[in-house]
Design a protein around this motif. Sequence first.
Motif, PDB file in Angstrom:
ATOM      1  N   ASP A   1       0.979 -66.565 -77.839  1.00 38.43           N
ATOM      2  CA  ASP A   1       2.497 -66.461 -77.596  1.00 38.43           C
ATOM      3  C   ASP A   1       2.912 -67.186 -76.091  1.00 38.43           C
ATOM      4  O   ASP A   1       2.029 -66.905 -75.230  1.00 38.43           O
ATOM      5  CB  ASP A   1       2.865 -64.895 -77.204  1.00 38.43           C
ATOM      6  CG  ASP A   1       2.435 -64.047 -78.449  1.00 38.43           C
ATOM      7  OD1 ASP A   1       2.971 -64.534 -79.612  1.00 38.43           O
ATOM      8  OD2 ASP A   1       2.105 -62.961 -78.551  1.00 38.43           O
ATOM      9  N   VAL A   2       3.570 -68.047 -76.196  1.00 38.75           N
ATOM     10  CA  VAL A   2       4.327 -68.562 -74.958  1.00 38.75           C
ATOM     11  C   VAL A   2       5.646 -68.246 -74.642  1.00 38.75           C
ATOM     12  O   VAL A   2       6.581 -68.455 -75.499  1.00 38.75           O
ATOM     13  CB  VAL A   2       4.122 -70.279 -75.347  1.00 38.75           C
ATOM     14  CG1 VAL A   2       4.462 -70.883 -74.002  1.00 38.75           C
ATOM     15  CG2 VAL A   2       2.729 -70.751 -75.787  1.00 38.75           C
TER      16      VAL A   2
ATOM     17  N   GLU B   1       8.627 -74.171 -75.624  1.00 37.03           N
ATOM     18  CA  GLU B   1       9.061 -74.514 -76.944  1.00 37.03           C
ATOM     19  C   GLU B   1       7.726 -74.790 -77.811  1.00 37.03           C
ATOM     20  O   GLU B   1       7.871 -76.027 -77.987  1.00 37.03           O
ATOM     21  CB  GLU B   1      10.278 -74.888 -77.083  1.00 37.03           C
ATOM     22  CG  GLU B   1      11.677 -74.184 -76.799  1.00 37.03           C
ATOM     23  CD  GLU B   1      11.658 -72.980 -77.706  1.00 37.03           C
ATOM     24  OE1 GLU B   1      11.381 -72.987 -78.890  1.00 37.03           O
ATOM     25  OE2 GLU B   1      12.186 -72.133 -77.020  1.00 37.03           O
ATOM     26  N   GLY B   2       6.542 -74.060 -78.061  1.00 41.75           N
ATOM     27  CA  GLY B   2       5.616 -74.586 -78.880  1.00 41.75           C
ATOM     28  C   GLY B   2       4.246 -75.087 -77.850  1.00 41.75           C
ATOM     29  O   GLY B   2       4.289 -74.798 -76.619  1.00 41.75           O
TER      30      GLY B   2
ATOM     31  N   VAL C   1      -5.702 -73.859 -75.507  1.00 39.29           N
ATOM     32  CA  VAL C   1      -4.424 -73.951 -75.694  1.00 39.29           C
ATOM     33  C   VAL C   1      -3.593 -74.894 -74.875  1.00 39.29           C
ATOM     34  O   VAL C   1      -3.872 -74.720 -73.715  1.00 39.29           O
ATOM     35  CB  VAL C   1      -3.177 -72.584 -75.741  1.00 39.29           C
ATOM     36  CG1 VAL C   1      -1.995 -72.905 -76.030  1.00 39.29           C
ATOM     37  CG2 VAL C   1      -4.205 -71.678 -76.716  1.00 39.29           C
ATOM     38  N   GLU C   2      -3.077 -75.985 -75.527  1.00 40.98           N
ATOM     39  CA  GLU C   2      -2.301 -76.937 -74.778  1.00 40.98           C
ATOM     40  C   GLU C   2      -0.817 -76.606 -74.703  1.00 40.98           C
ATOM     41  O   GLU C   2      -0.193 -76.600 -75.813  1.00 40.98           O
ATOM     42  CB  GLU C   2      -2.354 -78.464 -75.220  1.00 40.98           C
ATOM     43  CG  GLU C   2      -1.822 -79.605 -74.415  1.00 40.98           C
ATOM     44  CD  GLU C   2      -1.973 -80.836 -75.084  1.00 40.98           C
ATOM     45  OE1 GLU C   2      -2.255 -81.945 -74.006  1.00 40.98           O
ATOM     46  OE2 GLU C   2      -2.004 -81.127 -76.232  1.00 40.98           O
ATOM     47  N   VAL C   3      -0.054 -76.609 -73.655  1.00 42.65           N
ATOM     48  CA  VAL C   3       1.209 -76.055 -73.125  1.00 42.65           C
ATOM     49  C   VAL C   3       1.816 -77.045 -72.488  1.00 42.65           C
ATOM     50  O   VAL C   3       1.332 -77.579 -71.546  1.00 42.65           O
ATOM     51  CB  VAL C   3       1.387 -74.568 -72.508  1.00 42.65           C
ATOM     52  CG1 VAL C   3       2.754 -74.433 -72.434  1.00 42.65           C
ATOM     53  CG2 VAL C   3       0.537 -73.646 -73.252  1.00 42.65           C
ATOM     54  N   GLU C   4       3.078 -77.675 -73.249  1.00 39.41           N
ATOM     55  CA  GLU C   4       3.832 -78.598 -72.437  1.00 39.41           C
ATOM     56  C   GLU C   4       5.145 -78.003 -72.037  1.00 39.41           C
ATOM     57  O   GLU C   4       5.863 -77.788 -73.009  1.00 39.41           O
ATOM     58  CB  GLU C   4       3.907 -79.953 -73.083  1.00 39.41           C
ATOM     59  CG  GLU C   4       4.766 -80.793 -72.247  1.00 39.41           C
ATOM     60  CD  GLU C   4       4.697 -82.252 -73.143  1.00 39.41           C
ATOM     61  OE1 GLU C   4       5.432 -83.136 -72.815  1.00 39.41           O
ATOM     62  OE2 GLU C   4       3.625 -82.422 -74.002  1.00 39.41           O
ATOM     63  N   THR C   5       5.729 -77.844 -70.873  1.00 40.28           N
ATOM     64  CA  THR C   5       7.008 -77.627 -70.534  1.00 40.28           C
ATOM     65  C   THR C   5       7.660 -78.961 -70.057  1.00 40.28           C
ATOM     66  O   THR C   5       7.179 -79.846 -69.616  1.00 40.28           O
ATOM     67  CB  THR C   5       7.037 -76.402 -69.463  1.00 40.28           C
ATOM     68  OG1 THR C   5       6.539 -76.806 -68.276  1.00 40.28           O
ATOM     69  CG2 THR C   5       6.230 -75.272 -70.154  1.00 40.28           C
ATOM     70  N   ASP C   6       8.905 -78.623 -69.310  1.00 37.06           N
ATOM     71  CA  ASP C   6       9.625 -79.674 -68.545  1.00 37.06           C
ATOM     72  C   ASP C   6       8.960 -79.921 -67.445  1.00 37.06           C
ATOM     73  O   ASP C   6       9.003 -80.968 -67.046  1.00 37.06           O
ATOM     74  CB  ASP C   6      11.083 -79.126 -68.259  1.00 37.06           C
ATOM     75  CG  ASP C   6      11.934 -79.059 -69.543  1.00 37.06           C
ATOM     76  OD1 ASP C   6      11.537 -79.577 -70.759  1.00 37.06           O
ATOM     77  OD2 ASP C   6      12.772 -78.195 -69.623  1.00 37.06           O
ATOM     78  N   ASN C   7       8.088 -79.094 -67.129  1.00 38.17           N
ATOM     79  CA  ASN C   7       7.381 -79.373 -65.361  1.00 38.17           C
ATOM     80  C   ASN C   7       5.864 -79.212 -65.452  1.00 38.17           C
ATOM     81  O   ASN C   7       5.508 -79.755 -64.552  1.00 38.17           O
ATOM     82  CB  ASN C   7       7.917 -78.179 -64.687  1.00 38.17           C
ATOM     83  CG  ASN C   7       9.472 -78.225 -64.469  1.00 38.17           C
ATOM     84  OD1 ASN C   7      10.081 -79.001 -64.164  1.00 38.17           O
ATOM     85  ND2 ASN C   7      10.047 -76.962 -64.792  1.00 38.17           N
ATOM     86  N   VAL C   8       5.457 -78.748 -66.576  1.00 35.63           N
ATOM     87  CA  VAL C   8       3.811 -78.657 -66.660  1.00 35.63           C
ATOM     88  C   VAL C   8       3.113 -79.014 -67.971  1.00 35.63           C
ATOM     89  O   VAL C   8       3.895 -78.798 -69.036  1.00 35.63           O
ATOM     90  CB  VAL C   8       3.570 -76.970 -66.326  1.00 35.63           C
ATOM     91  CG1 VAL C   8       2.119 -76.874 -66.435  1.00 35.63           C
ATOM     92  CG2 VAL C   8       4.115 -76.633 -64.905  1.00 35.63           C
ATOM     93  N   ILE C   9       2.120 -79.675 -67.575  1.00 32.73           N
ATOM     94  CA  ILE C   9       1.303 -79.694 -68.943  1.00 32.73           C
ATOM     95  C   ILE C   9      -0.141 -79.188 -68.632  1.00 32.73           C
ATOM     96  O   ILE C   9      -0.531 -79.709 -67.608  1.00 32.73           O
ATOM     97  CB  ILE C   9       1.159 -81.299 -69.402  1.00 32.73           C
ATOM     98  CG1 ILE C   9       2.518 -81.845 -69.696  1.00 32.73           C
ATOM     99  CG2 ILE C   9       0.234 -81.457 -70.632  1.00 32.73           C
ATOM    100  CD1 ILE C   9       2.502 -83.496 -70.052  1.00 32.73           C
TER     101      ILE C   9
END
Length: 223
Positions: free
Chosen positions: A85-86, A90-91, A202-210
């Motif tokens: 869950d994130v 978005e994904g 889990v690899e998470v990418e946001t507007d500010n963080v990868i």
Amino acid sequence: MFDRKYLARLAGVGAAATMAIGLFSTGAANADTFVPLPGGELTKTLSDGTVVTVRLVGESANINPSLGSTPVHRNAWVSGSAQVDVAGAEGGAIFPGYTVGCQVNIDGGGVEGGVDGSLDWSDGENVKPGVGADSGGNLTLGPGQSQSFYVLDLEQADDYGNESHKKRNKFSGESGSVTWADETIGLNGCGGYAQARAFVSVEVETDNVITWVTLWGQPFSLG
């Protein structure tokens, strides 16, 4: 009184029964061992406020400690489900896999693969396993060596229409999952004790963080 031919037939039946019991006993000694495993859960808040929750549920292993009656070969069939869950992104992408070690402690830091795989333990919750297994979970390890492999091998076309293989399940939205059943771990060459341990990266990418977030399962013996 019984005649001699009848007594001989009885003796033959008794010998056959004794042989059958012996065979059954040998089979029982080499029977597979089912190991239920506790899985786990990890929640991490990223620097931009994104909350990532990773769960490993329904985890188990079915272990044959000496396939082919050789002390340097083990075989196990592993199952489990990774759920992510994130909140605030978005994904993401889910990379489930296993680390296998021969006479090496895989329950803490300092583990490095002696073949191709490696583990960066500089941040316990952001471990990104290096993957060196060329054939899924079929590994050859000597004492003091460990190696990681991913469960998934998803075939798809790349941007140019060529075949490519992906080790992750990519999802959109705020949740995703991967479930596997009877994934094989085959270990050769290890004459001492051997262990394995599941992980879900889990690899998470946001507007500010990868970033990567990794949940580790409980180590279990391969014999």
